[in-house]
Design a protein around this motif. Structure first.
Motif, PDB file in Angstrom:
ATOM      1  N   GLU A   1     -47.515 -29.858  58.971  1.00  0.00           N
ATOM      2  CA  GLU A   1     -47.523 -30.787  60.105  1.00  0.00           C
ATOM      3  C   GLU A   1     -46.231 -31.597  60.192  1.00  0.00           C
ATOM      4  O   GLU A   1     -46.147 -32.573  60.950  1.00  0.00           O
ATOM      5  N   GLY A   2     -45.217 -31.191  59.414  1.00  0.00           N
ATOM      6  CA  GLY A   2     -43.907 -31.816  59.502  1.00  0.00           C
ATOM      7  C   GLY A   2     -43.727 -33.087  58.690  1.00  0.00           C
ATOM      8  O   GLY A   2     -42.759 -33.813  58.887  1.00  0.00           O
ATOM      9  N   ARG A   3     -44.623 -33.360  57.762  1.00  0.00           N
ATOM     10  CA  ARG A   3     -44.531 -34.551  56.922  1.00  0.00           C
ATOM     11  C   ARG A   3     -44.123 -34.148  55.512  1.00  0.00           C
ATOM     12  O   ARG A   3     -44.448 -33.061  55.049  1.00  0.00           O
ATOM     13  N   TYR A   4     -43.442 -35.051  54.819  1.00  0.00           N
ATOM     14  CA  TYR A   4     -43.043 -34.786  53.442  1.00  0.00           C
ATOM     15  C   TYR A   4     -44.220 -35.062  52.516  1.00  0.00           C
ATOM     16  O   TYR A   4     -44.930 -36.052  52.669  1.00  0.00           O
ATOM     17  N   ALA A   5     -44.415 -34.187  51.546  1.00  0.00           N
ATOM     18  CA  ALA A   5     -45.472 -34.387  50.556  1.00  0.00           C
ATOM     19  C   ALA A   5     -45.110 -33.648  49.276  1.00  0.00           C
ATOM     20  O   ALA A   5     -44.465 -32.608  49.316  1.00  0.00           O
ATOM     21  N   GLU A   6     -45.517 -34.238  48.164  1.00  0.00           N
ATOM     22  CA  GLU A   6     -45.400 -33.608  46.851  1.00  0.00           C
ATOM     23  C   GLU A   6     -46.796 -33.532  46.255  1.00  0.00           C
ATOM     24  O   GLU A   6     -47.584 -34.467  46.382  1.00  0.00           O
ATOM     25  N   ALA A   7     -47.085 -32.454  45.583  1.00  0.00           N
ATOM     26  CA  ALA A   7     -48.408 -32.263  44.994  1.00  0.00           C
ATOM     27  C   ALA A   7     -48.748 -33.334  43.972  1.00  0.00           C
ATOM     28  O   ALA A   7     -49.889 -33.803  43.908  1.00  0.00           O
ATOM     29  N   THR A   8     -47.776 -33.746  43.186  1.00  0.00           N
ATOM     30  CA  THR A   8     -48.043 -34.778  42.187  1.00  0.00           C
ATOM     31  C   THR A   8     -48.426 -36.092  42.862  1.00  0.00           C
ATOM     32  O   THR A   8     -49.329 -36.792  42.412  1.00  0.00           O
ATOM     33  N   ASP A   9     -47.761 -36.419  43.962  1.00  0.00           N
ATOM     34  CA  ASP A   9     -48.118 -37.624  44.715  1.00  0.00           C
ATOM     35  C   ASP A   9     -49.549 -37.552  45.222  1.00  0.00           C
ATOM     36  O   ASP A   9     -50.267 -38.554  45.234  1.00  0.00           O
ATOM     37  N   VAL A  10     -49.949 -36.378  45.659  1.00  0.00           N
ATOM     38  CA  VAL A  10     -51.308 -36.188  46.174  1.00  0.00           C
ATOM     39  C   VAL A  10     -52.326 -36.497  45.071  1.00  0.00           C
ATOM     40  O   VAL A  10     -53.286 -37.242  45.286  1.00  0.00           O
TER      41      VAL A  10
ATOM     42  N   SER B   1     -58.872 -34.850  51.591  1.00  0.00           N
ATOM     43  CA  SER B   1     -58.867 -34.527  53.021  1.00  0.00           C
ATOM     44  C   SER B   1     -58.563 -35.783  53.833  1.00  0.00           C
ATOM     45  O   SER B   1     -57.782 -35.747  54.787  1.00  0.00           O
ATOM     46  N   LEU B   2     -59.176 -36.890  53.445  1.00  0.00           N
ATOM     47  CA  LEU B   2     -58.896 -38.176  54.093  1.00  0.00           C
ATOM     48  C   LEU B   2     -57.426 -38.547  53.921  1.00  0.00           C
ATOM     49  O   LEU B   2     -56.762 -38.976  54.875  1.00  0.00           O
ATOM     50  N   TYR B   3     -56.916 -38.363  52.723  1.00  0.00           N
ATOM     51  CA  TYR B   3     -55.505 -38.627  52.439  1.00  0.00           C
ATOM     52  C   TYR B   3     -54.616 -37.783  53.352  1.00  0.00           C
ATOM     53  O   TYR B   3     -53.679 -38.291  53.964  1.00  0.00           O
ATOM     54  N   ALA B   4     -54.937 -36.497  53.465  1.00  0.00           N
ATOM     55  CA  ALA B   4     -54.132 -35.592  54.297  1.00  0.00           C
ATOM     56  C   ALA B   4     -54.141 -36.022  55.755  1.00  0.00           C
ATOM     57  O   ALA B   4     -53.093 -36.042  56.404  1.00  0.00           O
ATOM     58  N   VAL B   5     -55.303 -36.374  56.261  1.00  0.00           N
ATOM     59  CA  VAL B   5     -55.397 -36.813  57.662  1.00  0.00           C
ATOM     60  C   VAL B   5     -54.520 -38.037  57.888  1.00  0.00           C
ATOM     61  O   VAL B   5     -53.771 -38.112  58.872  1.00  0.00           O
TER      62      VAL B   5
ATOM     63  N   GLN C   1     -51.170 -38.109  60.257  1.00  0.00           N
ATOM     64  CA  GLN C   1     -51.112 -39.042  61.391  1.00  0.00           C
ATOM     65  C   GLN C   1     -49.948 -40.024  61.282  1.00  0.00           C
ATOM     66  O   GLN C   1     -49.776 -40.852  62.159  1.00  0.00           O
ATOM     67  N   GLY C   2     -49.177 -39.926  60.216  1.00  0.00           N
ATOM     68  CA  GLY C   2     -47.968 -40.727  60.106  1.00  0.00           C
ATOM     69  C   GLY C   2     -47.989 -41.821  59.060  1.00  0.00           C
ATOM     70  O   GLY C   2     -46.993 -42.525  58.881  1.00  0.00           O
ATOM     71  N   SER C   3     -49.090 -41.989  58.354  1.00  0.00           N
ATOM     72  CA  SER C   3     -49.140 -43.005  57.304  1.00  0.00           C
ATOM     73  C   SER C   3     -48.268 -42.591  56.124  1.00  0.00           C
ATOM     74  O   SER C   3     -48.129 -41.410  55.827  1.00  0.00           O
ATOM     75  N   THR C   4     -47.721 -43.581  55.457  1.00  0.00           N
ATOM     76  CA  THR C   4     -46.969 -43.307  54.237  1.00  0.00           C
ATOM     77  C   THR C   4     -47.957 -43.007  53.114  1.00  0.00           C
ATOM     78  O   THR C   4     -49.166 -43.234  53.264  1.00  0.00           O
ATOM     79  N   HIS C   5     -47.443 -42.547  52.004  1.00  0.00           N
ATOM     80  CA  HIS C   5     -48.285 -42.303  50.833  1.00  0.00           C
ATOM     81  C   HIS C   5     -49.018 -43.587  50.452  1.00  0.00           C
ATOM     82  O   HIS C   5     -50.232 -43.582  50.240  1.00  0.00           O
ATOM     83  N   SER C   6     -48.282 -44.685  50.376  1.00  0.00           N
ATOM     84  CA  SER C   6     -48.877 -45.971  49.988  1.00  0.00           C
ATOM     85  C   SER C   6     -49.962 -46.406  50.963  1.00  0.00           C
ATOM     86  O   SER C   6     -51.015 -46.904  50.545  1.00  0.00           O
ATOM     87  N   ASP C   7     -49.712 -46.234  52.256  1.00  0.00           N
ATOM     88  CA  ASP C   7     -50.712 -46.603  53.262  1.00  0.00           C
ATOM     89  C   ASP C   7     -51.967 -45.734  53.144  1.00  0.00           C
ATOM     90  O   ASP C   7     -53.084 -46.232  53.274  1.00  0.00           O
ATOM     91  N   ALA C   8     -51.780 -44.449  52.905  1.00  0.00           N
ATOM     92  CA  ALA C   8     -52.923 -43.541  52.770  1.00  0.00           C
ATOM     93  C   ALA C   8     -53.754 -43.900  51.541  1.00  0.00           C
ATOM     94  O   ALA C   8     -54.988 -43.885  51.587  1.00  0.00           O
ATOM     95  N   VAL C   9     -53.092 -44.253  50.458  1.00  0.00           N
ATOM     96  CA  VAL C   9     -53.798 -44.649  49.238  1.00  0.00           C
ATOM     97  C   VAL C   9     -54.530 -45.970  49.467  1.00  0.00           C
ATOM     98  O   VAL C   9     -55.699 -46.107  49.119  1.00  0.00           O
TER      99      VAL C   9
END
Length: 138
Positions: free
Chosen positions: A77-86, A108-112, A116-124
């Protein structure tokens, strides 16, 4: 006797070159090969080990597969992600959990949120707030 020696030598060489789940996941996630004692692999291993204490999964490989699937989905979906961060994100959300949780729902909630544009910190933080409000974590 020579056959037994050859088989034993072959097994030793395969074992010596076998990658751990953490090495494989780090290599996939960062698109670069790392030694087993590198800080990147050690970070992934620590996340996987901690993840097994909070996530209701059978083993490291299953958790790594879930994390890699989520990482690929976010990247698609064009967002940066690392598996360890997940994995670390799930660990942070579930800090203090009393029983192991179904991390597929959480991730799944984290991915959504990430898509949708949230940062890693915001998703957590969002996941942590949700799990706190439902009483799963304090």
């Amino acid at each position: 006797m020579k056959i037994v020696f050859f088989i034993l030598a072959s097994l030793c060489s395969v074992t010596a070159s076998a990658e751990t789940i953490a090495e494989k996941l780090t290599t996939l996630s960062l698109d670069k090969t790392f030694k087993s004692d590198s800080p990147e692999v050690e970070r992934t291993q620590a996340a996987l080990t901690r993840g097994l204490t909070v996530c209701n999964v059978e083993n490291e490989e299953k958790l790594a597969n879930i994390a890699w699937f989520i990482t690929k989905k976010i990247r698609a979906e064009g967002r940066y992600a690392e598996a360890t961060d997940v994995i670390e994100g799930a660990n942070a959300v579930l800090l203090g959990v009393k029983t192991k949780q179904d991390c597929t729902e959480l991730l799944s909630l984290y991915a959504v949120n990430r898509i949708q544009g949230s940062t890693h910190s915001d998703a957590v933080a969002g996941g942590r707030g949700l799990y706190r409000s439902t009483g799963v974590v304090e």
